[in-house]
Design a protein around this motif. Structure first.
Motif, PDB file in Angstrom:
ATOM      1  N   GLN A 130       2.410  38.542   5.508  1.00  0.00           N
ATOM      2  CA  GLN A 130       0.958  38.437   5.523  1.00  0.00           C
ATOM      3  C   GLN A 130       0.508  37.269   6.387  1.00  0.00           C
ATOM      4  N   GLN A 131       1.224  36.146   6.276  1.00  0.00           N
ATOM      5  CA  GLN A 131       0.894  34.988   7.117  1.00  0.00           C
ATOM      6  C   GLN A 131       1.082  35.315   8.592  1.00  0.00           C
ATOM      7  N   GLN A 132       2.183  35.999   8.883  1.00  0.00           N
ATOM      8  CA  GLN A 132       2.431  36.377  10.272  1.00  0.00           C
ATOM      9  C   GLN A 132       1.349  37.332  10.775  1.00  0.00           C
TER      10      GLN A 132
ATOM     11  N   LYS B 145      11.647  37.333  -4.351  1.00  0.00           N
ATOM     12  CA  LYS B 145      12.055  37.436  -2.946  1.00  0.00           C
ATOM     13  C   LYS B 145      11.126  38.370  -2.189  1.00  0.00           C
ATOM     14  N   GLN B 146      10.817  39.507  -2.802  1.00  0.00           N
ATOM     15  CA  GLN B 146       9.930  40.461  -2.153  1.00  0.00           C
ATOM     16  C   GLN B 146       8.533  39.877  -1.982  1.00  0.00           C
ATOM     17  N   GLU B 147       8.087  39.133  -2.998  1.00  0.00           N
ATOM     18  CA  GLU B 147       6.769  38.514  -2.917  1.00  0.00           C
ATOM     19  C   GLU B 147       6.722  37.482  -1.797  1.00  0.00           C
TER      20      GLU B 147
ATOM     21  N   GLN C 123      -1.751  35.335  11.439  1.00  0.00           N
ATOM     22  CA  GLN C 123      -1.650  34.570  12.676  1.00  0.00           C
ATOM     23  C   GLN C 123      -1.829  35.484  13.892  1.00  0.00           C
ATOM     24  N   GLU C 124      -1.174  36.637  13.842  1.00  0.00           N
ATOM     25  CA  GLU C 124      -1.308  37.577  14.954  1.00  0.00           C
ATOM     26  C   GLU C 124      -2.744  38.075  15.078  1.00  0.00           C
ATOM     27  N   GLN C 125      -3.379  38.289  13.946  1.00  0.00           N
ATOM     28  CA  GLN C 125      -4.767  38.736  13.983  1.00  0.00           C
ATOM     29  C   GLN C 125      -5.677  37.664  14.552  1.00  0.00           C
TER      30      GLN C 125
END
Length: 271
Positions: free
Chosen positions: A196-198, A187-189, A201-203
């Protein structure tokens, strides 16, 4: 849950029973005299070691048992009692995985003993204590196998049977806890991957915005440079306008003059 802790306490008492008292031969509760033919020095040294052990002088007992083994390298009783003395010297921070620890040494002695001894009562006790060492190291699968070995030799060993049940219970709890830990880790992973994906995307969006802003700045700078580089022809435009106005005015004046001249001619001819 209350019953579970009672079983924990019970295990501790059973472990104490098997290790507190060294043996001349294979009594589980109290030491007895050596009945197997041995050397005189070996017998005396084992008895002296047992006396020190009963007084909780485990270091001195260890010395006597080692001397007994030196007197008779095949002394299985000396080896077994030496293992017990080493176990009793183990502190709360003793790590059985550390070769220098007393528990590790005791474990090695007992494992060697069960590999060479043909004496079933001694094997039963050695397997029992190996089970205790494994249990206290939370190696429940190994402790289960050791207790089973004890019961294969002595099916009437109730202490080994009780410890076996407790080890099985602890293994079940350990597996459940491990399963829960694995689920929590997964779950944590997943959460970390989503985050990380978010972040990516923001980057990417930030980079795109920065690129667009930079392009706009470049366009504005280029336009300003073009405007600065263009010649100032406002004066020429003004002169051209004035010239056009002057030419137009001259044409208008010439037309008026012509009309006036024609008017005078008509008036003169009427006379």
């Amino acid at each position: 849950m209350h019953k579970f802790y009672i079983n924990i306490l019970k295990f501790a008492l059973l472990a104490l029973i098997s290790t507190v008292f060294p043996v001349d031969i294979f009594s589980q509760d109290m030491p007895v005299s050596v009945l197997v033919p041995t050397t005189h020095d070996e017998r005396n040294l084992i008895r002296e070691g047992n006396k020190s052990y009963s007084k909780k002088n485990y270091v001195d007992a260890e010395v006597k048992y080692r001397q007994a083994i030196a007197a008779n390298a095949d002394s299985e009783i000396g080896q077994y009692n030496l293992a017990l003395a080493l176990i009793r010297q183990a502190g709360p921070d003793d790590n059985p995985q550390n070769p220098a620890s007393t528990t590790h040494q005791a474990d090695s002695i007992l494992k060697n003993l069960v590999s060479i001894s043909k004496n079933r009562p001694l094997l039963s006790k050695a397997f029992y204590n190996l089970g205790n060492i494994a249990f206290n190291s939370q190696q429940y699968e190994q402790s289960i196998e050791m207790y089973k070995n004890t019961l294969r030799i002595n099916p009437n060993d109730d202490e080994a049977r009780d410890n076996l049940r407790l080890a099985q219970k602890m293994l079940q709890n350990q597996d459940q806890n491990q399963e829960e830990d694995n689920k929590q880790d997964q779950k944590q992973e997943q959460q970390e991957q989503q985050q990380q994906q978010q972040d990516n995307q923001e980057q990417q969006q930030d980079n795109q915005n920065q690129n667009q802003n930079q392009e706009q700045k470049n366009d504005d700078r280029q336009q300003q440079q073009q405007q600065s580089a263009a010649p100032d022809n406002s004066e020429q435009i003004l002169n051209a306008v004035q010239n056009n106005e002057r030419t137009t005015q001259q044409k208008v004046n010439a037309q008026k003059a012509k009309e006036q001249e024609q008017q005078r001619v008509r008036i003169k001819n009427q006379w």
